[in-house]
Design a protein around this motif. Structure first.
Motif, PDB file in Angstrom:
ATOM      1  N   ARG A 155      -4.500   1.259  15.287  1.00 25.36           N
ATOM      2  CA  ARG A 155      -3.834   1.965  14.194  1.00 25.36           C
ATOM      3  C   ARG A 155      -4.590   1.802  12.891  1.00 25.36           C
ATOM      4  O   ARG A 155      -5.210   0.766  12.631  1.00 25.36           O
ATOM      5  CB  ARG A 155      -2.406   1.448  14.040  1.00 25.36           C
ATOM      6  CG  ARG A 155      -1.490   1.756  15.222  1.00 25.36           C
ATOM      7  CD  ARG A 155      -1.028   3.191  15.195  1.00 25.36           C
ATOM      8  NE  ARG A 155      -0.091   3.502  16.283  1.00 25.36           N
ATOM      9  CZ  ARG A 155       0.635   4.613  16.323  1.00 25.36           C
ATOM     10  NH1 ARG A 155       0.534   5.499  15.344  1.00 25.36           N
ATOM     11  NH2 ARG A 155       1.447   4.859  17.338  1.00 25.36           N
ATOM     12  N   CYS A 156      -4.524   2.824  12.060  1.00 29.54           N
ATOM     13  CA  CYS A 156      -5.131   2.811  10.736  1.00 29.54           C
ATOM     14  C   CYS A 156      -4.392   1.827   9.833  1.00 29.54           C
ATOM     15  O   CYS A 156      -3.161   1.840   9.775  1.00 29.54           O
ATOM     16  CB  CYS A 156      -5.072   4.212  10.150  1.00 29.54           C
ATOM     17  SG  CYS A 156      -5.633   4.362   8.441  1.00 29.54           S
ATOM     18  N   THR A 157      -5.129   0.979   9.145  1.00 31.72           N
ATOM     19  CA  THR A 157      -4.507   0.001   8.260  1.00 31.72           C
ATOM     20  C   THR A 157      -3.965   0.637   6.986  1.00 31.72           C
ATOM     21  O   THR A 157      -3.177   0.026   6.270  1.00 31.72           O
ATOM     22  CB  THR A 157      -5.510  -1.096   7.881  1.00 31.72           C
ATOM     23  OG1 THR A 157      -6.659  -0.487   7.267  1.00 31.72           O
ATOM     24  CG2 THR A 157      -5.948  -1.881   9.106  1.00 31.72           C
ATOM     25  N   HIS A 158      -4.362   1.882   6.713  1.00 33.61           N
ATOM     26  CA  HIS A 158      -3.897   2.568   5.494  1.00 33.61           C
ATOM     27  C   HIS A 158      -2.599   3.331   5.738  1.00 33.61           C
ATOM     28  O   HIS A 158      -1.640   3.215   4.975  1.00 33.61           O
ATOM     29  CB  HIS A 158      -4.973   3.513   4.986  1.00 33.61           C
ATOM     30  CG  HIS A 158      -4.553   4.330   3.801  1.00 33.61           C
ATOM     31  ND1 HIS A 158      -4.418   3.796   2.542  1.00 33.61           N
ATOM     32  CD2 HIS A 158      -4.235   5.668   3.686  1.00 33.61           C
ATOM     33  CE1 HIS A 158      -4.032   4.742   1.708  1.00 33.61           C
ATOM     34  NE2 HIS A 158      -3.914   5.882   2.369  1.00 33.61           N
ATOM     35  N   CYS A 159      -2.567   4.134   6.808  1.00 36.32           N
ATOM     36  CA  CYS A 159      -1.407   5.005   7.015  1.00 36.32           C
ATOM     37  C   CYS A 159      -0.680   4.773   8.330  1.00 36.32           C
ATOM     38  O   CYS A 159       0.393   5.353   8.541  1.00 36.32           O
ATOM     39  CB  CYS A 159      -1.817   6.470   6.902  1.00 36.32           C
ATOM     40  SG  CYS A 159      -2.728   7.080   8.345  1.00 36.32           S
ATOM     41  N   GLY A 160      -1.269   3.974   9.209  1.00 33.06           N
ATOM     42  CA  GLY A 160      -0.639   3.723  10.499  1.00 33.06           C
ATOM     43  C   GLY A 160      -0.945   4.750  11.559  1.00 33.06           C
ATOM     44  O   GLY A 160      -0.440   4.655  12.694  1.00 33.06           O
ATOM     45  N   GLY A 161      -1.780   5.742  11.229  1.00 38.28           N
ATOM     46  CA  GLY A 161      -2.162   6.740  12.228  1.00 38.28           C
ATOM     47  C   GLY A 161      -3.089   6.155  13.281  1.00 38.28           C
ATOM     48  O   GLY A 161      -3.627   5.056  13.133  1.00 38.28           O
ATOM     49  N   ARG A 162      -3.280   6.907  14.350  1.00 44.44           N
ATOM     50  CA  ARG A 162      -4.143   6.436  15.437  1.00 44.44           C
ATOM     51  C   ARG A 162      -5.618   6.629  15.087  1.00 44.44           C
ATOM     52  O   ARG A 162      -6.007   7.657  14.548  1.00 44.44           O
ATOM     53  CB  ARG A 162      -3.816   7.167  16.733  1.00 44.44           C
ATOM     54  CG  ARG A 162      -2.438   6.837  17.311  1.00 44.44           C
ATOM     55  CD  ARG A 162      -2.257   7.524  18.659  1.00 44.44           C
ATOM     56  NE  ARG A 162      -0.996   7.133  19.275  1.00 44.44           N
ATOM     57  CZ  ARG A 162       0.136   7.808  19.151  1.00 44.44           C
ATOM     58  NH1 ARG A 162       0.166   8.911  18.401  1.00 44.44           N
ATOM     59  NH2 ARG A 162       1.232   7.407  19.766  1.00 44.44           N
TER      60      ARG A 162
END
Length: 256
Positions: A155-162
Motif C-alpha cells: 500500500r501507498c504510504t501517502h494515500c493507502g492505494g495499491r
C-alpha cells in the motif's frame, strides 16, 4: 554471423556518425534469458493472457494475481545478467554520443553501465501508486519460482492505494518525457542501430522511419527479417550479444 563486408560497412557508419541512437527490443533481453512476449512457443503471452495480466482492468479485477505475476517477472529479471551486447553499448557510450531508446522494461542496460537510457514502455522496478501515482520505494523481490503466485500488492504510504509496477499496460499512454526525448534523439542522430525488435509495436516502431526521414542511416541487428528490414541500409543477421561487440571492438581512436 554477418559477413566481414557488412560489419566493415557498419563500422564505417559508426566512425562517421556524430550521434548514435540504439533502439533495443525484447530480442536483446532474450539473450540474457528474459522471456519475450510474442515468441510463439515460449513467449509470455503463449501462457498468459494480456487481458488478465497487463491492463488497468485486470489490476482492478484481481490485483493479487497481477502483482504476483509481476513479482515473478521482477525476480526473473533480477536473476538475469547483462549480456555482451549490453556491455558493448555501455562501453561505446564512454567515447561518443550514444542514446539507448528501449522498449524493454528491465534494467539490463543500466546494470551494464549505460547512463542515457530512455524507457518507452516504462520500468519494471519504478513502482508507483495506482491511485495517486506517487513513486514508491523499493519493494521486496522474492526468489525466482517456477510459477507466479497470488500476492497482495503493498500500500501507498501517502494515500493507502495499491502499489503497481511502473510498466505501460495495454490501453495506457507511453510516458511523455521519454517518448519526446526519443523523438528528438531520432530526429537529430546520424545513425540508428535497431537491435532485437520486430518493429510491430507502435509508436516505437515509427522511430527508425523518423530517423531515416531526417537523414540518418539505419542498421538492423536481428537474427531474422522483420518489418523494419526493408528500411535498413544494412541488415546484420545475428544477435546483439554476438554482433555489437564486433562493431565496437576497435579503439576509440579508430572509431573517431
Amino acid at each position: 554471423m554477418p559477413d566481414t563486408a557488412l560489419l566493415d560497412q557498419t563500422r564505417s557508419l559508426i566512425r562517421q556518425a556524430r550521434s548514435i541512437v540504439v533502439l533495443s527490443g525484447a530480442g536483446m533481453s532474450a539473450e540474457s534469458g528474459i522471456a519475450t512476449f510474442r515468441q510463439a512457443s515460449t513467449g509470455l503471452w503463449s501462457r498468459y493472457s494480456p487481458q488478465d495480466l497487463a491492463t488497468p482492468e485486470a489490476w482492478r479485477n484481481d490485483p493479487a494475481l497481477v502483482w504476483g505475476w509481476y513479482l515473478w517477472r521482477m525476480a526473473a529479471v533480477r536473476a538475469a545478467q547483462p549480456n555482451a551486447g549490453h556491455l558493448a553499448l555501455a562501453k561505446a557510450a564512454e567515447n561518443r554520443p550514444l542514446v539507448v531508446v528501449t522498449q524493454n522494461v528491465d534494467d539490463l542496460h543500466e546494470r551494464a553501465g549505460s547512463r542515457e537510457v530512455l524507457h518507452l514502455h516504462g520500468e519494471l522496478f519504478a513502482h508507483r501508486c495506482f491511485a495517486c501515482a506517487r513513486r514508491c520505494s523499493e519493494v521486496p523481490i522474492p526468489a525466482v519460482d517456477d510459477e507466479p503466485a497470488h500476492v497482495d500488492p503493498p500500500r501507498c504510504t501517502h494515500c493507502g492505494g495499491r502499489i503497481r509496477p511502473g510498466v505501460v499496460w495495454f490501453g495506457e499512454n507511453l510516458p511523455e518525457a521519454p517518448f519526446r526525448a526519443a523523438v528528438e534523439a531520432s530526429q537529430s542522430c546520424d545513425l540508428m542501430l535497431v537491435v532485437g525488435t520486430a518493429g510491430v509495436v507502435h509508436p516505437a516502431a515509427a522511430l527508425p522511419s523518423l530517423a531515416r526521414q531526417h537523414g540518418a542511416s539505419i542498421v538492423e541487428i536481428n537474427p531474422q527479417q522483420t518489418e523494419l528490414s526493408t528500411l535498413a541500409d544494412v541488415c546484420l543477421r545475428g544477435g546483439a550479444a554476438q554482433v555489437l561487440p564486433k562493431l565496437f571492438d576497435a579503439s576509440p581512436e579508430q572509431l573517431g
